[in-house]
Structure formats: structure tokens, C-alpha cells
Enzyme design. Structure first.
Site, mmCIF file in Angstrom:
data_model
loop_
_atom_site.group_PDB
_atom_site.id
_atom_site.type_symbol
_atom_site.label_atom_id
_atom_site.label_comp_id
_atom_site.label_asym_id
_atom_site.label_seq_id
_atom_site.Cartn_x
_atom_site.Cartn_y
_atom_site.Cartn_z
ATOM 1 N N HIS A 120 -8.891 -13.316 13.036
ATOM 2 C CA HIS A 120 -9.726 -12.256 13.638
ATOM 3 C C HIS A 120 -8.969 -11.510 14.743
ATOM 4 O O HIS A 120 -9.586 -10.949 15.634
ATOM 5 C CB HIS A 120 -11.031 -12.811 14.206
ATOM 6 C CG HIS A 120 -11.747 -13.743 13.283
ATOM 7 N ND1 HIS A 120 -12.692 -13.312 12.368
ATOM 8 C CD2 HIS A 120 -11.618 -15.078 13.091
ATOM 9 C CE1 HIS A 120 -13.133 -14.357 11.671
ATOM 10 N NE2 HIS A 120 -12.486 -15.442 12.090
ATOM 11 N N SER A 171 8.411 10.678 23.032
ATOM 12 C CA SER A 171 7.369 11.706 23.067
ATOM 13 C C SER A 171 7.936 12.936 23.738
ATOM 14 O O SER A 171 8.741 12.830 24.667
ATOM 15 C CB SER A 171 6.159 11.189 23.845
ATOM 16 O OG SER A 171 5.399 12.282 24.337
ATOM 17 N N GLU A 195 4.344 3.233 11.650
ATOM 18 C CA GLU A 195 3.107 3.960 11.334
ATOM 19 C C GLU A 195 3.230 4.701 10.003
ATOM 20 O O GLU A 195 2.284 4.753 9.212
ATOM 21 C CB GLU A 195 2.778 4.950 12.455
ATOM 22 C CG GLU A 195 2.464 4.264 13.770
ATOM 23 C CD GLU A 195 2.494 5.233 14.931
ATOM 24 O OE1 GLU A 195 1.419 5.730 15.292
ATOM 25 O OE2 GLU A 195 3.579 5.511 15.462
ATOM 26 N N GLN A 205 1.332 14.886 -19.333
ATOM 27 C CA GLN A 205 2.399 15.510 -18.537
ATOM 28 C C GLN A 205 2.154 15.272 -17.049
ATOM 29 O O GLN A 205 3.094 15.311 -16.256
ATOM 30 C CB GLN A 205 2.460 17.016 -18.838
ATOM 31 C CG GLN A 205 3.513 17.758 -18.055
ATOM 32 C CD GLN A 205 3.811 19.120 -18.641
ATOM 33 O OE1 GLN A 205 4.499 19.247 -19.658
ATOM 34 N NE2 GLN A 205 3.253 20.162 -18.032
HETATM 35 N N1 ARG Z 1 6.545 18.001 -20.958
HETATM 36 C C1 ARG Z 1 5.767 17.198 -21.838
HETATM 37 C C2 ARG Z 1 5.243 15.974 -21.104
HETATM 38 O O1 ARG Z 1 5.740 15.677 -20.069
HETATM 39 C C3 ARG Z 1 6.589 16.748 -22.996
HETATM 40 C C4 ARG Z 1 5.807 16.431 -24.204
HETATM 41 C C5 ARG Z 1 5.213 17.667 -24.764
HETATM 42 N N2 ARG Z 1 4.631 17.434 -26.039
HETATM 43 C C6 ARG Z 1 3.796 18.284 -26.593
HETATM 44 N N3 ARG Z 1 3.281 17.976 -27.744
HETATM 45 N N4 ARG Z 1 3.456 19.394 -26.004
HETATM 46 O O2 ARG Z 1 4.313 15.319 -21.523
#
Ligand code: ARG
Length: 459
Positions: free
Chosen positions: A157, A278, A291, A323
Site C-alpha cells: 500500500h 527546469s 516519466e 493495411q
Molecule cells: N498495402 C497493402 C497492405 O498493407 C498490401 C496488400 C494489398 N492487397 C490488396 N489486395 N489490396 O495490406
């Protein structure tokens, strides 16, 4: 040129907004080395299998090697119109070697390509994180050895509980970081299967050899299902989970450093190299690095939540949602790398104010448990009764503003007649620590045993 690689069935060019939401090159250019390695392995396999000629494979390989050099020397033209790293490399290959470049994508899709690149990247990153965790553990072991006998209050604690040694406290973190290391090592085993050859989603009608590309890229084996091959991102999620747990451990140590370096505690001093001043208050010596390590946890755990949420409910197989897997992973590991390095630097350089720590270890009636244990051992008292007697002793000492050890034998005997002079031997923090000889306990001998065990593990 200027024509999209996938533009055959389209009449008009994509809207600018379409391009803006679709483009990923600024992020996924970080996969360039993996992309080229994957392509070289793929081309070599295509030629071995008689799917492309060895002359074409040779041209492709030479072209890819040139591209790697261009990227390394900073002259490669990354172009947003080619969307991502995969098409940037392929477009450049076409500029370098002509139409033969178009044969590289035989029996392959960007779907398995990106899955492969990303796995290779995360795998390399996990290996690097393990090295950094080893450095941090080594720094902790050095300080633990240095302070194996240095007394400090142990807390529950955040209230003084029982004396421990600073070495023992630091070794608690070695245990945590060693588990983090083994978690990353575990994740690596599961992640080390090859998605390449899954093609778009269903596999390939060409006579590809997925075992050959697996061996070339250091994977243990090909993934067993092409749909899963292009869709799985749990390797990234798992690594982010481990990163998040590890960041949590770092943040606890960071928080303790923040507390220990306050003038009120004054237990620890960070080196000048890991402290900041500071701009207005000349006396300040701030633990900014600690921090920021504490704060990086937010980003890292945020990344885990982000990718978990992206992946949730995605139908098989590939969707462009995926993506969005890379920014959180890159951000999390950039943050973790920096946090590990900063923590290693802080720990390596820190000095403990052992006199202050020892003084604090004696305060707060930290040996009250030792008094109760003495009553149990010497007077055969049930622990609950001993607890009660000791509580009365604490109350008495507190009312006089003195320590337990400063109560006279007469005072103690008024509370329990059987108490003898012998009791004072257990009321010092040194005796308290030294007596905790149970396996994993704070007795300096026990701590040194653990230091040795971990040193051997790391060597
Ligand atoms: N830039 C795309 C990704 O990172 C690559 C794969 C794209 N594939 C597709 N069928 N559009 O996912």
C-alpha cells in the site's frame, strides 16, 4: 507509365481522396528489406521450379539487389502513386530491368507478400527486443549485486511493511523482464511459419515450392492454410500483448524511480545524463526519462487495443482494413525500444543513498512482524495473539514517538511478561532481512543465489 498496376479494368483514375486514404508508402516503406528478401526468395523458387527461366530470375535478383542499394543509400524514389512498398519496388524493378519485372509476381499476390514481409519484420523486432531486455536485466543484476546488502523499506500500500534490501527489490524486476523475454521467445516460435505461397487467398495453380521459400526466409514451415496465411495477424497481436505487458513492468519501475528520486524519499539519484533541469526553477532535477517510460505504456497498450479492434470481425480472407496493422505495431515497438533503452541507461547509472534508505528501513515499525514472530517462536504463542501484543507495543511506541527497539524491557514485559532481552536481536532491519532465508526471500544470501541463477541464464 503513370498507369496503375491494377488499372486494366478501369477507365478513370482514382479520386485524390481515394489515393489519400489508400496510400501507405510512408508507413510501410519500413518493410523494404523484408519485401526484397521475400521477392528474392520467391524468384529463386520460381526458377528452381521451372516457372520462370533462370535468366529472368537472375535479372530480377540483380535488379532487386540494386533497389536494396538504392534504398540504403537514400536515392530510391519512393512514390505515393505506387501506393505501397510492394508496388514501389516492383515499379522500380520494371524501370531497371524492363518487362521481365512483371514475371516476379507470378504465383504471388500482395496479400501473401505483405503477410510475409510483416511477419519477417515483427520476427526481427522481437529478436531485437529480446536483446534489449537482456541488456536491461544485466544492468539490473549489476545494481542488485552492488546493493545486495543495502537495506530499504519494503512496502505494501506504499506504506512501510517489512525491511528488504535494494538488491532484492531490483531482482523482482529481473524476474518480470525474464518472463517478458520468454513470452517474446514463445511468440516467435508460433509466428515463424511462412504465409508466402498462399497467393491471393486460395493458393496457387503453379507448382510452387513453399518449403523452399520457407527455408530461404528462415521460417520453420509453410502455413497450412492459404486463407489463414493471408488473414492471420495474431502474430502481431501476440507481440503487442507481450509488448504491452512488458511496458507495464517498465512503468512500475519508472514510477518507483519517480518516487525514489523525490527529495522526500531521497533513496535514489539518477545520473546527470538521465536527469533534466527546469527552465525556471534552478534547484530542480527531474526524472523526465522515467516519466516518459511510464507514459509510453499508454501508446503501447493503445496500439494493442487499436489492432485488436481493427482485426475484430474481419471476414476471411484479406480486407484492406489489414493495411492498418502496421502503424500501431511500428509505434508500439519504437516506443518499447526507446523505453527499454532509457530504462537500461537509468538503471546502469543510478546511485542509491544507502544511509537514507537504511534510516527509512528502520522507521514505520517495520520490524513489528519480527516481534510477533519472536513471540510465536519463543513463547509458543498463537500468531493471532502475538499479533495483538505486538500491536499494543506499536501503539505504545507511537504514543511516545519512538521506535519499537527503543521501548524498555520493562515496557515490553508489561505487555507480555515472558518477553526477554533476547527480543532486541530481532528488532533491527538487518536482523529482519537476514532472517528471511526462505527460498526467494530477502536475506542477502538468498538474493545472491538468485543473482547467480539469473547471471547463468543470461550468459
Ligand atoms: N498495402 C497493402 C497492405 O498493407 C498490401 C496488400 C494489398 N492487397 C490488396 N489486395 N489490396 O495490406
Amino acid at each position: 507509365e503513370g498507369q496503375k498496376m491494377w488499372g486494366g479494368r478501369f477507365n478513370a483514375k482514382p479520386d485524390q481522396i481515394m489515393q489519400a486514404i489508400n496510400v501507405s508508402i510512408e508507413v510501410d516503406k519500413r518493410l523494404w528489406a523484408q519485401d526484397i528478401a521475400g521477392s528474392r526468395a520467391h524468384a529463386a523458387m520460381l526458377s528452381q521450379q521451372g516457372i520462370i527461366s533462370s535468366e529472368d530470375a537472375q535479372q530480377i535478383d540483380t535488379g532487386l539487389a540494386t533497389i536494396a542499394e538504392e534504398i540504403q543509400s537514400g536515392v530510391f524514389p519512393f512514390r505515393a502513386e505506387y501506393e505501397d512498398i510492394h508496388m514501389n519496388v516492383e515499379a522500380r524493378l520494371r524501370e531497371l530491368i524492363g518487362a521481365t519485372a512483371g514475371r516476379l509476381h507470378t504465383a504471388r499476390s500482395r496479400n501473401d507478400q505483405v503477410a510475409t514481409d510483416f511477419r519477417l519484420w515483427v520476427r526481427a523486432q522481437v529478436d531485437q527486443t529480446i536483446v534489449q531486455l537482456t541488456d536491461l536485466q544485466q544492468a539490473l543484476l549489476e545494481r542488485a549485486e552492488e546493493y545486495a546488502d543495502a537495506l530499504m523499506p519494503g512496502f505494501t500500500h506504499l506504506q512501510p511493511a517489512q525491511p528488504v534490501t535494494f538488491g532484492h527489490h531490483l531482482m523482482a524486476y529481473v524476474e518480470m523482464f525474464s518472463r517478458d523475454t520468454s513470452r517474446f521467445a514463445d511468440a516467435r516460435v508460433r509466428m515463424n511459419e511462412n504465409p508466402l505461397g498462399s497467393a491471393a487467398l486460395a493458393g496457387s495453380p503453379f507448382n510452387i515450392d513453399r518449403f523452399a521459400t520457407s527455408a530461404a526466409l528462415g521460417f520453420d514451415r509453410p502455413m497450412g492454410n492459404s486463407l489463414d496465411g493471408v488473414s492471420a495477424r495474431d502474430f502481431a497481436l501476440e507481440s503487442l500483448s507481450h509488448a504491452s505487458i512488458c511496458a507495464g513492468h517498465l512503468s512500475r519501475l519508472a514510477e518507483e524511480i519517480v518516487i525514489w528520486t523525490t527529495p522526500q524519499f531521497g533513496f535514489v539519484k539518477l545520473s546527470d545524463a538521465f536527469s533534466t533541469g527546469s527552465s525556471i526553477m534552478p534547484q530542480k532535477r527531474n526524472p523526465d526519462a522515467a516519466e516518459l517510460v511510464r507514459a509510453k505504456t499508454g501508446r503501447i497498450t493503445g496500439a494493442l487495443v487499436a489492432l485488436t479492434t481493427v482485426m475484430k470481425g474481419l471476414p476471411l480472407a484479406y480486407s484492406k482494413d489489414m493495411q492498418e496493422d502496421k502503424p500501431p505495431v511500428f509505434e508500439a515497438f519504437d516506443s518499447l525500444d526507446l523505453a527499454l533503452a532509457a530504462m537500461t541507461g537509468m538503471v546502469r547509472d543510478l546511485t542509491a543513498n544507502t544511509a537514507r534508505m537504511k534510516a527509512a528501513a528502520s522507521g514505520g515499525f517495520s520490524t513489528a512482524t519480527d516481534l510477533a514472530d519472536w513471540l510465536v517462536r519463543n513463547l509458543n504463542m498463537p500468531f493471532r495473539d502475538a499479533h495483538h501484543v505486538t500491536g499494543a507495543a506499536v501503539k505504545l511506541a507511537e504514543s511516545r514517538d519512538i521506535d519499537l527497539a527503543q521501548l524498555s524491557l520493562n515496557d515490553l514485559q508489561k505487555l507480555e511478561a515472558g518477553i526477554t532481552d533476547d527480543v532486541y536481536k530481532v528488532l533491527t532491519p538487518e536482523a529482519s532481512c537476514a532472517s528471511r532465508q526462505s527460498y526467494g526471500g530477502t536475506a542477502p544470501d538468498q538474493v545472491r543465489l538468485q543473482i547467480e541463477r539469473h547471471k547463468q541464464r543470461l550468459s
